[in-house]
Design a protein around this motif. Structure first.
Motif, mmCIF file in Angstrom:
data_model
loop_
_atom_site.group_PDB
_atom_site.id
_atom_site.type_symbol
_atom_site.label_atom_id
_atom_site.label_comp_id
_atom_site.label_asym_id
_atom_site.label_seq_id
_atom_site.Cartn_x
_atom_site.Cartn_y
_atom_site.Cartn_z
ATOM 1 N N PRO A 136 0.819 -1.221 0.000
ATOM 2 C CA PRO A 136 0.000 0.000 0.000
ATOM 3 C C PRO A 136 0.856 1.277 0.000
ATOM 4 N N GLU A 137 1.956 1.275 0.752
ATOM 5 C CA GLU A 137 2.838 2.450 0.780
ATOM 6 C C GLU A 137 3.451 2.688 -0.604
ATOM 7 N N GLN A 138 3.918 1.615 -1.245
ATOM 8 C CA GLN A 138 4.516 1.736 -2.569
ATOM 9 C C GLN A 138 3.480 2.190 -3.604
ATOM 10 N N LYS A 139 2.248 1.685 -3.480
ATOM 11 C CA LYS A 139 1.193 2.108 -4.407
ATOM 12 C C LYS A 139 0.935 3.604 -4.270
ATOM 13 N N LYS A 140 0.954 4.068 -3.037
ATOM 14 C CA LYS A 140 0.752 5.500 -2.807
ATOM 15 C C LYS A 140 1.882 6.299 -3.461
ATOM 16 N N ASP A 176 1.338 6.180 -7.203
ATOM 17 C CA ASP A 176 0.235 7.071 -7.582
ATOM 18 C C ASP A 176 0.701 8.523 -7.610
ATOM 19 N N GLN A 177 1.435 8.929 -6.591
ATOM 20 C CA GLN A 177 1.934 10.304 -6.531
ATOM 21 C C GLN A 177 2.969 10.564 -7.621
#
Length: 187
Positions: A136-140, A143-144
């Motif tokens: 989830p952290e990497q996806k965020k 995304d950014q």
């Protein structure tokens, strides 16, 4: 260095050509063609270097783990392949700059835009398994990075998301000059 040698060689060949009445125009054309080809080679090499820098930067930015390396390698290989495709198209474009007419120009733009669309689809296909494997952290972060990377390149974002590279986009050239497209990953 190559460019300097080409210019020197062209200068030397042109100085001898001035002694002959019919040779100056032909020598100048040959020298201009050689200089354009050399310049195209240099720019293609610079583009490939930027692609490699972009791959390294994204790997760090997304905090790719050892478990994600297989998906990352596939994605990075597509980026490299896309860079080679666009680099070759722009090299061809630079080499024909002095000889193409308006119709040829439009055809080249269409070819570049088509290749860009196809390359982006390949990139999406390669990115999906990588994105799915991200935490989830990497996806965020992804995304950014992908959302704001394009804005940063065009000076619309206050956040520095990647090193800024000069881009000389041509109308219809899919935001690329042997430089990548409109998303951070495409570079």
């Amino acid at each position: 260095m190559k460019k300097a040698l080409v210019i020197l060689a062209a200068s030397l060949s042109m100085s001898g050509a001035f002694a002959q009445s019919a040779a100056p125009a032909a020598s100048a054309t040959v020298a201009a063609t050689a200089a354009a080809a050399s310049s195209a080679d240099v720019r293609a090499a610079q583009h490939q270097q930027r692609v490699e820098e972009r791959i390294t930067w994204l790997h760090t930015q997304l905090k790719i783990t050892p478990e994600q390396e297989p998906q990352w390698k596939t994605f990075a290989d597509v980026m490299r392949s896309n860079g080679q495709t666009m680099g070759a198209l722009y090299k061809q474009r630079m080499e024909t700059e002095n000889t193409r007419n308006a119709l040829d120009d439009m055809k080249q733009y269409a070819q570049i835009a088509q290749a860009h669309a196809e390359d982006m689809q390949k990139l999406v296909t390669a990115f999906e398994p990588l994105y799915t494997s991200l935490s989830p952290e990497q996806k965020k972060l992804a995304d950014q990075t992908f959302r704001h990377g394009h804005e940063h390149e065009h000076g619309q974002s206050g956040k520095a998301t990647k090193p800024k590279h000069k881009s000389k986009s041509s109308p219809g050239a899919a935001a690329s000059d042997a430089e990548p497209a409109s998303t951070p990953a495409a570079q």
